[in-house]
Design a protein around this motif. Sequence first.
Motif, PDB file in Angstrom:
ATOM      1  N   ALA A 105      38.385  44.945 114.255  1.00 59.12           N
ATOM      2  CA  ALA A 105      39.748  44.882 114.774  1.00 59.12           C
ATOM      3  C   ALA A 105      40.420  46.248 114.803  1.00 59.12           C
ATOM      4  O   ALA A 105      41.157  46.577 115.716  1.00 59.12           O
ATOM      5  CB  ALA A 105      40.565  43.914 113.929  1.00 59.12           C
ATOM      6  N   GLY A 106      40.192  47.064 113.791  1.00 55.36           N
ATOM      7  CA  GLY A 106      40.865  48.345 113.718  1.00 55.36           C
ATOM      8  C   GLY A 106      40.446  49.337 114.768  1.00 55.36           C
ATOM      9  O   GLY A 106      41.034  50.393 114.901  1.00 55.36           O
ATOM     10  N   ASP A 107      39.424  49.013 115.539  1.00 54.29           N
ATOM     11  CA  ASP A 107      38.902  49.946 116.533  1.00 54.29           C
ATOM     12  C   ASP A 107      39.555  49.799 117.906  1.00 54.29           C
ATOM     13  O   ASP A 107      39.262  50.579 118.809  1.00 54.29           O
ATOM     14  CB  ASP A 107      37.395  49.749 116.708  1.00 54.29           C
ATOM     15  CG  ASP A 107      36.603  50.136 115.473  1.00 54.29           C
ATOM     16  OD1 ASP A 107      35.614  49.455 115.196  1.00 54.29           O
ATOM     17  OD2 ASP A 107      36.983  51.104 114.795  1.00 54.29           O
ATOM     18  N   VAL A 108      40.411  48.795 118.116  1.00 51.18           N
ATOM     19  CA  VAL A 108      40.879  48.479 119.461  1.00 51.18           C
ATOM     20  C   VAL A 108      41.656  49.632 120.090  1.00 51.18           C
ATOM     21  O   VAL A 108      41.399  50.020 121.237  1.00 51.18           O
ATOM     22  CB  VAL A 108      41.729  47.194 119.453  1.00 51.18           C
ATOM     23  CG1 VAL A 108      42.474  47.026 120.773  1.00 51.18           C
ATOM     24  CG2 VAL A 108      40.837  45.983 119.223  1.00 51.18           C
ATOM     25  N   VAL A 109      42.626  50.193 119.371  1.00 50.13           N
ATOM     26  CA  VAL A 109      43.405  51.300 119.939  1.00 50.13           C
ATOM     27  C   VAL A 109      42.481  52.468 120.257  1.00 50.13           C
ATOM     28  O   VAL A 109      42.616  53.116 121.303  1.00 50.13           O
ATOM     29  CB  VAL A 109      44.526  51.718 118.971  1.00 50.13           C
ATOM     30  CG1 VAL A 109      45.233  52.960 119.493  1.00 50.13           C
ATOM     31  CG2 VAL A 109      45.522  50.580 118.788  1.00 50.13           C
ATOM     32  N   ARG A 110      41.536  52.739 119.379  1.00 48.65           N
ATOM     33  CA  ARG A 110      40.579  53.829 119.612  1.00 48.65           C
ATOM     34  C   ARG A 110      39.710  53.523 120.829  1.00 48.65           C
ATOM     35  O   ARG A 110      39.419  54.424 121.628  1.00 48.65           O
ATOM     36  CB  ARG A 110      39.711  54.019 118.367  1.00 48.65           C
ATOM     37  CG  ARG A 110      38.723  55.183 118.469  1.00 48.65           C
ATOM     38  CD  ARG A 110      39.435  56.532 118.530  1.00 48.65           C
ATOM     39  NE  ARG A 110      38.486  57.632 118.528  1.00 48.65           N
ATOM     40  CZ  ARG A 110      38.044  58.219 117.421  1.00 48.65           C
ATOM     41  NH1 ARG A 110      38.461  57.805 116.222  1.00 48.65           N
ATOM     42  NH2 ARG A 110      37.200  59.216 117.490  1.00 48.65           N
ATOM     43  N   GLN A 111      39.291  52.275 120.978  1.00 48.61           N
ATOM     44  CA  GLN A 111      38.490  51.898 122.144  1.00 48.61           C
ATOM     45  C   GLN A 111      39.257  52.180 123.438  1.00 48.61           C
ATOM     46  O   GLN A 111      38.715  52.761 124.392  1.00 48.61           O
ATOM     47  CB  GLN A 111      38.123  50.418 122.090  1.00 48.61           C
ATOM     48  CG  GLN A 111      37.145  50.028 120.999  1.00 48.61           C
ATOM     49  CD  GLN A 111      37.027  48.528 120.861  1.00 48.61           C
ATOM     50  OE1 GLN A 111      37.309  47.791 121.792  1.00 48.61           O
ATOM     51  NE2 GLN A 111      36.616  48.065 119.687  1.00 48.61           N
ATOM     52  N   VAL A 112      40.513  51.772 123.463  1.00 45.62           N
ATOM     53  CA  VAL A 112      41.326  51.946 124.672  1.00 45.62           C
ATOM     54  C   VAL A 112      41.522  53.421 124.972  1.00 45.62           C
ATOM     55  O   VAL A 112      41.334  53.877 126.117  1.00 45.62           O
ATOM     56  CB  VAL A 112      42.679  51.230 124.513  1.00 45.62           C
ATOM     57  CG1 VAL A 112      43.644  51.632 125.631  1.00 45.62           C
ATOM     58  CG2 VAL A 112      42.484  49.717 124.515  1.00 45.62           C
ATOM     59  N   THR A 113      41.907  54.197 123.978  1.00 46.20           N
ATOM     60  CA  THR A 113      42.175  55.614 124.229  1.00 46.20           C
ATOM     61  C   THR A 113      40.893  56.378 124.559  1.00 46.20           C
ATOM     62  O   THR A 113      40.905  57.271 125.423  1.00 46.20           O
ATOM     63  CB  THR A 113      42.876  56.254 123.021  1.00 46.20           C
ATOM     64  OG1 THR A 113      42.101  56.037 121.834  1.00 46.20           O
ATOM     65  CG2 THR A 113      44.264  55.657 122.824  1.00 46.20           C
ATOM     66  N   ASP A 114      39.785  56.038 123.915  1.00 44.17           N
ATOM     67  CA  ASP A 114      38.527  56.720 124.224  1.00 44.17           C
ATOM     68  C   ASP A 114      38.071  56.416 125.655  1.00 44.17           C
ATOM     69  O   ASP A 114      37.613  57.312 126.380  1.00 44.17           O
ATOM     70  CB  ASP A 114      37.431  56.295 123.241  1.00 44.17           C
ATOM     71  CG  ASP A 114      37.578  56.962 121.878  1.00 44.17           C
ATOM     72  OD1 ASP A 114      38.462  57.825 121.729  1.00 44.17           O
ATOM     73  OD2 ASP A 114      36.806  56.603 120.961  1.00 44.17           O
TER      74      ASP A 114
END
Length: 392
Positions: A105-114
């Motif tokens: 779950a904690g990776d979602v913002v990173r996924q979007v920005t990456d």
Amino acid sequence: MNDRAALDLLLEHGPLSRTRIGTLTGLSKPTASQLLARLEAAGLVVATGVTEGRPGPGARLYAVNPRAAYVAGLDVTPRRVRAAVADVTGTVVGEFGLATPGKAAGDVVRQVTDALDGAVKAAGITRGEVHRLVIGTPGAFDPSTGRLRYAAHLPGWHSPALLDELAAALPMPVGYENDVNLVAVAEQRLGAARGHRDFVLLWNEEGLGAALVLGGRLHRGFTGGAGEVGFLPVPGTPLVRQVTRANSGGFQELAGARAVARLARECGIEDVPSGRRGEHGTHAEVAAELVRRAAHAGPGPYARLLDAFATGLATGLAALVSVLDPELVVLSGQVITAGGEPLRERVAAELAELAPSRPRLVTGGVRQDPVLRGALESALAATRDDVFDTSR
């Protein structure tokens, strides 16, 4: 109004001369000249050359300045995020794909920005130059709570704080839309539904869903869940209770991707792959291959599979047609489009017997990344309204 009309004509027709713009808008030559000078000074149009092949000196040609604005779109699934950047003319100038299997779950913002940064880098621009981003996901964000619903299979996207976290991480306005709704946007602007104000789009990939366009506008429902037809109870399958927990329903069990493999076995087809992730691909990829074979097979088990699958699709569609009475039904998603014209004909024949009206059935015309294309088209519509407004 004249400025926007001229810009829309340039988007539709490509480079035009002052005389041609005047003819198409009904403006006099002096007025058309003033309009073009104003748009050129605002950075919205550029001179691109001169007309050729006619006697006398060529007339200067004008086009929309592609650098006037950029938009981005994201297509999110449990397995990957695909991103693209387009200039204001709609030309895709950068793309990027990010695999996300099993991410927490904690990776979602990173996924979007990456993913966004990958597409921005490929486009040769910066993140700050993107005027608007539209993100397409399964399910829908409830407008009253901000939480994602109808997509239990999308890990990490259900936090009530997620939209605030994304807003803090991204410098541009962000829109969120159901993935199937975005396919309908793409079909309405670029594909099989152009010119139609009332249509239903049925989508069949890993999940079964629909988009409803009424009076030219998407109908999203009170919680954003309009079109979640996979949960629809239908004849031919047992009732599925607690559908959101099961993340399935009657129509999904009858005609979804996983149902195709079951139907194939029931029809006597041997060695049907399981659809587990691996050498045979996803459930949707396995189903699409079975349907593709069935569409090109002669009499026998594969023909029986195509008939059974068509009946299942028509059963759910009959409920939608009976309630909505659409002008057009667009069949889309890799599991359906794999069946081509043979499947479309069978679905149409079955639907004619099951529904009180007979809408025209067509297969989707946007085959390459339709969710992503719809996200870009949605972002472009809002961005053009903003950037092309010369009254401020």
